[in-house]
Design an enzyme around this catalytic site. Structure first.
Site, PDB file in Angstrom:
ATOM      1  N   TYR A 174       3.229   0.087  -1.926  1.00 47.72           N
ATOM      2  CA  TYR A 174       2.611  -0.315  -0.661  1.00 47.72           C
ATOM      3  C   TYR A 174       1.743  -1.543  -0.903  1.00 47.72           C
ATOM      4  O   TYR A 174       0.888  -1.540  -1.788  1.00 47.72           O
ATOM      5  CB  TYR A 174       1.757   0.828  -0.108  1.00 47.72           C
ATOM      6  CG  TYR A 174       1.036   0.491   1.180  1.00 47.72           C
ATOM      7  CD1 TYR A 174       1.749   0.298   2.359  1.00 47.72           C
ATOM      8  CD2 TYR A 174      -0.345   0.367   1.207  1.00 47.72           C
ATOM      9  CE1 TYR A 174       1.090  -0.001   3.544  1.00 47.72           C
ATOM     10  CE2 TYR A 174      -1.007   0.072   2.384  1.00 47.72           C
ATOM     11  CZ  TYR A 174      -0.292  -0.116   3.556  1.00 47.72           C
ATOM     12  OH  TYR A 174      -0.939  -0.421   4.717  1.00 47.72           O
ATOM     13  N   ASP A 216       0.328  -6.661  -7.641  1.00 48.48           N
ATOM     14  CA  ASP A 216      -0.587  -6.089  -6.647  1.00 48.48           C
ATOM     15  C   ASP A 216      -1.522  -5.133  -7.383  1.00 48.48           C
ATOM     16  O   ASP A 216      -1.168  -3.994  -7.688  1.00 48.48           O
ATOM     17  CB  ASP A 216       0.196  -5.358  -5.566  1.00 48.48           C
ATOM     18  CG  ASP A 216      -0.711  -4.784  -4.481  1.00 48.48           C
ATOM     19  OD1 ASP A 216      -1.931  -4.671  -4.718  1.00 48.48           O
ATOM     20  OD2 ASP A 216      -0.194  -4.448  -3.399  1.00 48.48           O
ATOM     21  N   LYS A 262     -10.537  -3.330  -3.311  1.00 50.98           N
ATOM     22  CA  LYS A 262     -11.208  -2.070  -3.638  1.00 50.98           C
ATOM     23  C   LYS A 262     -12.393  -2.247  -4.578  1.00 50.98           C
ATOM     24  O   LYS A 262     -13.498  -2.495  -4.125  1.00 50.98           O
ATOM     25  CB  LYS A 262     -10.185  -1.058  -4.155  1.00 50.98           C
ATOM     26  CG  LYS A 262      -9.107  -0.741  -3.104  1.00 50.98           C
ATOM     27  CD  LYS A 262      -8.211   0.394  -3.513  1.00 50.98           C
ATOM     28  CE  LYS A 262      -7.097   0.647  -2.507  1.00 50.98           C
ATOM     29  NZ  LYS A 262      -7.527   1.175  -1.221  1.00 50.98           N
TER      30      LYS A 262
END
Length: 428
Positions: A141, A236, A269
């Site tokens: 994702y 990612d 994050k």
């Protein structure tokens, strides 16, 4: 108000009652917990119930909630102003901190979310290479940008189909979706389309099909094929960056693969410490294709927000202290080993894995290597286990396809309590 009353109230004014779908507990059933406050390794819901928190805001809270140094930095920054729409010294400091820990990155652009960072990295990859196609992997994702909301079609190396209404088929016509850890498929894709592929985007440790590592042979071949065909390898690391190691997952592959480095990286994050902040970066020659220097446009009103950068900088300073990741990894391993041992004693098939402060477990005899294998694990058993653990004050991710997170605030007593709860839950 209790959780059920709050959820009913929320559903009247917010679609599904939540502002991000997984929070609705649709995968596991039941009523979401509305969180009132958090401190250290714990959450308290609207009814005053305490939980040991293994979500950690889906990864950012690596120090735990309310760390004194982070709280002080945020309060000091907020007193100076929430947002200026102009450059600040602190955003330069954060960029320097990211670059200092990640050798593959020479320049970064700060943004406000992982989705924004991944979307911008894709645009930059296409702009820098002049090519249209992107390759991604089923189960990875990368946010909800249209070109990335796509699932695999049937057969080998097929083009994907939109997984969301509102995404026209032509938007994903240049997105190729392959099976994670499948070397043959990536070889076939480059053989067929190599001169048209702008980039391969991959989660080095996939955290949205629970916890699945890219194998070293798979990553080695990805790097070789991208280099040979002039495509960019985009890591990612929104989830893994500064979470599995100080240098991110790429530092782990660099130890296993001589000379390894991605061409671009996406972060989020942990670098925001719980505030809305993300980044994408890479070599100067690629990053200078961005406006105002180059033809690839990207902008953001709140990019480099002064309060968010204060939060992120304070977090990075703490996790860079000697021994931090050794201690965090030891806690996480102890948790996973405890879970698996409890399941073994109960005669329940379970396996697990971890790296740094990130972990996953499956009700299956062996670790899955791709999305199809994850989906074949025992979902119903997971759902029962999730609620049994929640009833015992342990808050795991409310879906079997989400990774879990341990923080520096988790104590050995917290780990022991979680394992004890696991033994009770599996008996129940």
């Amino acid at each position: 108000m209790n959780n059920a009353e709050l959820f009913a109230r929320a559903q009247r004014v917010i679609p599904g009652g939540v502002n991000s779908p997984v929070r609705a507990f649709r995968a596991v059933g039941g009523t979401p917990r509305f969180i009132a406050r958090a401190q250290g390794a714990y959450l308290w819901d609207a009814e005053g119930r305490r939980y040991i928190d293994y979500i950690g805001s889906w990864g950012p809270m690596i120090l735990g909630h309310g760390h004194p140094a982070v709280l002080e930095a945020v309060q000091r920054a907020a007193a100076d102003g929430f947002s200026f729409g102009a450059p600040t010294e602190r955003e330069v400091e954060l960029a320097e901190a990211i670059i200092a820990h990640v050798p593959s990155v020479e320049q970064v652009r700060l943004v406000s979310s992982g989705t924004e960072a991944a979307m911008s990295a894709l645009r930059l990859a296409r702009g820098a290479t002049g090519r249209p196609m992107i390759v991604k992997f089923e189960g990875c994702y990368h946010g909800h940008a249209d070109a990335l909301l796509v699932k695999a079609g049937s057969g080998l190396a097929t083009f994907g189909h939109p997984t969301s209404a509102g995404v026209p088929a032509e938007v994903v016509q240049h997105t190729l979706v392959l099976e994670y850890n499948n070397v043959e498929q990536i070889e076939a894709a480059f053989a067929a389309h190599g001169e048209r592929i702008a980039c391969v985007m991959v989660e080095p440790i996939a955290g949205n099909m629970n916890f699945v590592r890219a194998s070293v042979p798979f990553m080695t071949r990805l790097r070789e094929l991208c280099t040979r065909h002039g495509a960019l390898l985009v890591f990612d690391e929104v989830m893994t960056g500064f979470r599995v190691a100080l240098g991110g997952a790429q530092s782990l592959y660099a130890k296993a693969i001589p000379g390894f480095a991605p061409d671009m990286s996406v972060f989020g994050k942990v670098i925001g410490g719980g505030m809305p902040l993300a980044a994408f970066g890479g070599p100067r020659r690629i990053m200078e294709q961005l406006a105002p220097l180059g033809p690839v446009y990207q902008a953001g009103t709140l990019s480099g927000n002064p309060v968010a950068t204060a939060c992120g900088l304070a977090t990075l300073r703490e996790i860079a202290k000697p021994g931090f990741f050794d201690a965090l990894a030891a806690k996480t391993r102890a948790l996973v080993e405890g879970l698996v041992a409890a399941a073994r004693d109960a005669g329940v098939p379970m396996c697990g894995d971890s790296e740094g402060g990130m972990f996953g477990f499956f009700f299956a005899p062996e670790l899955p290597q791709h999305y199809g294998a994850v989906m074949a694990t025992d979902k119903e058993r997971f759902n029962r286990f999730f609620h049994a653990m929640l009833d015992r004050g342990v808050y795991l991710a409310p879906a079997l396809y989400e990774a879990g997170f341990v923080s520096a605030a988790h104590s050995s007593d917290d780990i022991a309590a979680t394992v004890a709860a696991t033994r009770e839950a599996l008996r129940a």
